[in-house]
Design an enzyme around this catalytic site. Structure first.
Site, PDB file in Angstrom:
ATOM      1  N   ASP A 134       0.878  -1.167   0.000  1.00 25.50           N
ATOM      2  CA  ASP A 134       0.000   0.000   0.000  1.00 25.50           C
ATOM      3  C   ASP A 134       0.917   1.220   0.000  1.00 25.50           C
ATOM      4  OD1 ASP A 134      -2.271   1.677   0.242  1.00 25.50           O
ATOM      5  OD2 ASP A 134      -2.013   1.743   2.420  1.00 25.50           O
TER       6      ASP A 134
ATOM      7  N   GLU B 181      -1.405  -1.413  -4.718  1.00 23.04           N
ATOM      8  CA  GLU B 181      -2.625  -0.635  -4.879  1.00 23.04           C
ATOM      9  C   GLU B 181      -2.349   0.540  -5.810  1.00 23.04           C
ATOM     10  OE1 GLU B 181      -5.984  -0.016  -1.762  1.00 23.04           O
ATOM     11  OE2 GLU B 181      -4.435   1.493  -1.390  1.00 23.04           O
TER      12      GLU B 181
ATOM     13  N   ASP C 100      -2.465   0.880   7.045  1.00 21.08           N
ATOM     14  CA  ASP C 100      -1.612   0.670   5.878  1.00 21.08           C
ATOM     15  C   ASP C 100      -1.241  -0.804   5.683  1.00 21.08           C
ATOM     16  OD1 ASP C 100      -1.198   3.551   5.085  1.00 21.08           O
ATOM     17  OD2 ASP C 100      -0.425   3.606   7.139  1.00 21.08           O
TER      18      ASP C 100
END
Length: 166
Positions: A11, A71, A143
């Site tokens: 992430d 992501e 996260d």
């Protein structure tokens, strides 16, 4: 696990980058590790990106993933935030490429749909479902939960996507 796949989910962030490692085989997914790379905000952007590169290299060396899942950027508060986040993603993609690891990218909407079942799920719902899916008792930072969710998404889509011949 026989014929297992180690997936390192990321992430991206310019302040904190979450990571999550899972092992997937057949219909079983097992949690291996997760955490956050916290970047020194007192450093220049170039120094933070170098720190991110170094820390990611250490993670890849330690965990030996088979592939990565990252992501995609979908939202930033302003243009400067989007640019900075784009730099961090560039470092991440480059690091996977340098290590000759295939990296798969997923929109946040797809990750939430896959993990929670709802594309507009909030952070708490994602954290909750990641803990359930991986049978975790400990608290996850946002996260690292997001990074694990990206890895889970890749594992799920890997086995449900039609083959190129279909």
């Amino acid at each position: 696990m026989a014929d297992s796949l180690r997936i390192l989910g990321i992430d991206p962030g310019s302040r904190k980058t979450g990571y999550g490692l899972i092992e997937h085989s057949g219909n079983r997914t097992r949690y291996l590790a997760s955490g956050c790379i916290k970047l020194n905000l007192k450093e220049s952007l170039a120094e933070r990106l170098n720190q991110l590169s170094t820390e990611l290299d250490k993670l890849i060396e330690e965990f030996q993933p088979d592939c990565g899942a990252v992501e995609k950027i979908f939202f930033a508060k302003n243009a400067q935030s989007a640019l900075t986040l784009g730099h961090a993603r560039g470092v991440i993609l480059l690091k996977f490429s340098e290590r000759q690891l295939v990296v798969h990218e997923y929109q946040t909407l797809k990750v939430k749909q896959t993990v929670v079942g709802v594309g507009r799920a909030d952070k708490n719902q994602v954290q909750h479902m990641v803990k359930i899916l991986l049978n975790l008792q400990n608290k996850l930072q946002e996260d690292e939960a997001d990074a694990l969710a990206v890895a889970i998404t890749h594992a799920c889509l890997l086995y449900t996507s039609p083959s190129p011949r279909d």
